[in-house]
Design a protein around this motif. Structure first.
Motif, mmCIF file in Angstrom:
data_model
loop_
_atom_site.group_PDB
_atom_site.id
_atom_site.type_symbol
_atom_site.label_atom_id
_atom_site.label_comp_id
_atom_site.label_asym_id
_atom_site.label_seq_id
_atom_site.Cartn_x
_atom_site.Cartn_y
_atom_site.Cartn_z
ATOM 1 N N ALA A 38 0.862 -1.181 0.000
ATOM 2 C CA ALA A 38 0.000 0.000 0.000
ATOM 3 C C ALA A 38 0.897 1.229 0.000
ATOM 4 O O ALA A 38 1.903 1.281 0.707
ATOM 5 C CB ALA A 38 -0.899 0.008 1.226
ATOM 6 N N THR A 39 0.554 2.205 -0.830
ATOM 7 C CA THR A 39 1.298 3.461 -0.898
ATOM 8 C C THR A 39 0.317 4.614 -0.874
ATOM 9 O O THR A 39 -0.899 4.423 -0.958
ATOM 10 C CB THR A 39 2.127 3.570 -2.201
ATOM 11 O OG1 THR A 39 1.243 3.698 -3.321
ATOM 12 C CG2 THR A 39 3.050 2.374 -2.400
ATOM 13 N N ALA A 40 0.858 5.809 -0.793
ATOM 14 C CA ALA A 40 0.028 6.993 -0.976
ATOM 15 C C ALA A 40 -0.667 6.872 -2.326
ATOM 16 O O ALA A 40 -0.120 6.287 -3.268
ATOM 17 C CB ALA A 40 0.882 8.254 -0.930
ATOM 18 N N GLY A 41 -1.842 7.407 -2.437
ATOM 19 C CA GLY A 41 -2.633 7.235 -3.645
ATOM 20 C C GLY A 41 -2.353 8.213 -4.762
ATOM 21 O O GLY A 41 -2.856 8.050 -5.871
ATOM 22 N N HIS A 42 -1.530 9.236 -4.486
ATOM 23 C CA HIS A 42 -1.276 10.274 -5.481
ATOM 24 C C HIS A 42 0.204 10.367 -5.823
ATOM 25 O O HIS A 42 1.066 10.191 -4.966
ATOM 26 C CB HIS A 42 -1.724 11.649 -4.956
ATOM 27 C CG HIS A 42 -3.199 11.744 -4.766
ATOM 28 N ND1 HIS A 42 -4.044 12.182 -5.748
ATOM 29 C CD2 HIS A 42 -3.990 11.449 -3.709
ATOM 30 C CE1 HIS A 42 -5.287 12.152 -5.300
ATOM 31 N NE2 HIS A 42 -5.279 11.703 -4.060
ATOM 32 N N CYS A 43 0.476 10.714 -7.067
ATOM 33 C CA CYS A 43 1.842 10.998 -7.504
ATOM 34 C C CYS A 43 2.352 12.240 -6.772
ATOM 35 O O CYS A 43 1.596 13.189 -6.543
ATOM 36 C CB CYS A 43 1.847 11.229 -9.014
ATOM 37 S SG CYS A 43 3.472 11.638 -9.685
ATOM 38 N N THR A 44 3.618 12.248 -6.438
ATOM 39 C CA THR A 44 4.207 13.393 -5.738
ATOM 40 C C THR A 44 4.413 14.594 -6.655
ATOM 41 O O THR A 44 4.627 15.700 -6.172
ATOM 42 C CB THR A 44 5.560 13.016 -5.116
ATOM 43 O OG1 THR A 44 6.435 12.546 -6.150
ATOM 44 C CG2 THR A 44 5.395 11.944 -4.060
ATOM 45 N N HIS A 45 4.333 14.401 -7.954
ATOM 46 C CA HIS A 45 4.584 15.494 -8.899
ATOM 47 C C HIS A 45 3.395 16.443 -9.002
ATOM 48 O O HIS A 45 3.515 17.624 -8.716
ATOM 49 C CB HIS A 45 4.962 14.924 -10.272
ATOM 50 C CG HIS A 45 5.195 15.952 -11.317
ATOM 51 N ND1 HIS A 45 4.471 15.983 -12.475
ATOM 52 C CD2 HIS A 45 6.046 16.991 -11.376
ATOM 53 C CE1 HIS A 45 4.874 17.003 -13.223
ATOM 54 N NE2 HIS A 45 5.833 17.629 -12.572
ATOM 55 N N GLU A 46 2.228 15.914 -9.432
ATOM 56 C CA GLU A 46 1.053 16.776 -9.572
ATOM 57 C C GLU A 46 -0.209 16.134 -9.004
ATOM 58 O O GLU A 46 -1.314 16.451 -9.442
ATOM 59 C CB GLU A 46 0.849 17.182 -11.033
ATOM 60 C CG GLU A 46 1.870 18.200 -11.490
ATOM 61 C CD GLU A 46 1.487 18.892 -12.782
ATOM 62 O OE1 GLU A 46 0.332 18.777 -13.239
ATOM 63 O OE2 GLU A 46 2.366 19.562 -13.342
ATOM 64 N N ARG A 47 -0.033 15.231 -8.060
ATOM 65 C CA ARG A 47 -1.139 14.646 -7.298
ATOM 66 C C ARG A 47 -2.121 13.819 -8.131
ATOM 67 O O ARG A 47 -3.275 13.656 -7.756
ATOM 68 C CB ARG A 47 -1.895 15.727 -6.528
ATOM 69 C CG ARG A 47 -1.037 16.625 -5.687
ATOM 70 C CD ARG A 47 -0.789 16.180 -4.280
ATOM 71 N NE ARG A 47 -1.999 15.800 -3.585
ATOM 72 C CZ ARG A 47 -2.069 14.732 -2.786
ATOM 73 N NH1 ARG A 47 -1.024 13.970 -2.596
ATOM 74 N NH2 ARG A 47 -3.199 14.438 -2.180
ATOM 75 N N GLU A 48 -1.696 13.306 -9.261
ATOM 76 C CA GLU A 48 -2.544 12.432 -10.075
ATOM 77 C C GLU A 48 -2.754 11.111 -9.340
ATOM 78 O O GLU A 48 -1.859 10.623 -8.648
ATOM 79 C CB GLU A 48 -1.858 12.178 -11.423
ATOM 80 C CG GLU A 48 -2.732 11.553 -12.464
ATOM 81 C CD GLU A 48 -3.784 12.505 -13.019
ATOM 82 O OE1 GLU A 48 -4.768 11.997 -13.572
ATOM 83 O OE2 GLU A 48 -3.617 13.726 -12.914
ATOM 84 N N LEU A 49 -3.938 10.510 -9.481
ATOM 85 C CA LEU A 49 -4.208 9.224 -8.836
ATOM 86 C C LEU A 49 -3.352 8.122 -9.455
ATOM 87 O O LEU A 49 -3.410 7.876 -10.667
ATOM 88 C CB LEU A 49 -5.684 8.854 -8.958
ATOM 89 C CG LEU A 49 -6.634 9.554 -8.012
ATOM 90 C CD1 LEU A 49 -8.078 9.252 -8.393
ATOM 91 C CD2 LEU A 49 -6.356 9.147 -6.571
ATOM 92 N N LEU A 50 -2.592 7.444 -8.622
ATOM 93 C CA LEU A 50 -1.727 6.365 -9.108
ATOM 94 C C LEU A 50 -2.517 5.126 -9.527
ATOM 95 O O LEU A 50 -2.059 4.360 -10.375
ATOM 96 C CB LEU A 50 -0.699 5.990 -8.048
ATOM 97 C CG LEU A 50 0.372 7.041 -7.789
ATOM 98 C CD1 LEU A 50 1.266 6.605 -6.637
ATOM 99 C CD2 LEU A 50 1.199 7.290 -9.043
ATOM 100 N N CYS A 51 -3.707 4.935 -8.988
ATOM 101 C CA CYS A 51 -4.485 3.752 -9.365
ATOM 102 C C CYS A 51 -4.891 3.775 -10.837
ATOM 103 O O CYS A 51 -5.306 2.753 -11.378
ATOM 104 C CB CYS A 51 -5.696 3.594 -8.465
ATOM 105 S SG CYS A 51 -6.898 4.920 -8.588
ATOM 106 N N ASP A 52 -4.746 4.923 -11.500
ATOM 107 C CA ASP A 52 -5.031 5.019 -12.937
ATOM 108 C C ASP A 52 -3.779 4.770 -13.781
ATOM 109 O O ASP A 52 -3.835 4.866 -15.001
ATOM 110 C CB ASP A 52 -5.593 6.402 -13.268
ATOM 111 C CG ASP A 52 -6.955 6.632 -12.641
ATOM 112 O OD1 ASP A 52 -7.683 5.647 -12.405
ATOM 113 O OD2 ASP A 52 -7.286 7.806 -12.368
ATOM 114 N N GLY A 53 -2.664 4.475 -13.129
ATOM 115 C CA GLY A 53 -1.400 4.283 -13.826
ATOM 116 C C GLY A 53 -1.159 2.845 -14.268
ATOM 117 O O GLY A 53 -1.962 1.951 -14.015
ATOM 118 N N LEU A 54 -0.029 2.650 -14.901
ATOM 119 C CA LEU A 54 0.382 1.355 -15.432
ATOM 120 C C LEU A 54 1.349 0.699 -14.459
ATOM 121 O O LEU A 54 2.331 1.317 -14.040
ATOM 122 C CB LEU A 54 1.062 1.553 -16.794
ATOM 123 C CG LEU A 54 1.677 0.324 -17.438
ATOM 124 C CD1 LEU A 54 0.588 -0.672 -17.827
ATOM 125 C CD2 LEU A 54 2.491 0.721 -18.656
#
Length: 82
Positions: A38-54
């Motif tokens: 489990a990690t923080a849910g947002h990218c540290t760059h611009e707070r995009e949701l990581l669950c939408d990533g690859l």
């Protein structure tokens, strides 16, 4: 503190899902070896949701600017999140 985040079958191997607990977003990962992270849910760059990533090769790639993190350690792997 531990919380019940999801069922193991909710996360496919080498994939990610997003959850929200007490107003905070988290990303839940399952490795190909059936280990869960489990990690923080947002990218540290611009707070995009990581669950939408690859998810690939132990890393999550942010869907917005393609920054990468090792999901087991949380370490940034590529710009713009270095």
């Amino acid at each position: 503190m531990w919380i019940a985040a999801c069922k193991t079958e909710d996360v496919d191997a080498d994939d990610v899902i997003g959850i929200r607990h007490d107003g905070v977003d988290y990303a839940i990962f399952r490795s190909p070896e059936d280990e869960y992270y489990a990690t923080a849910g947002h990218c540290t760059h611009e707070r995009e949701l990581l669950c939408d990533g690859l998810v690939m090769d132990g890393e999550i790639e942010c869907p917005k600017h393609l920054g990468r993190f090792n999901y087991a350690s949380g370490a940034a792997q590529g710009a713009p999140v270095l």
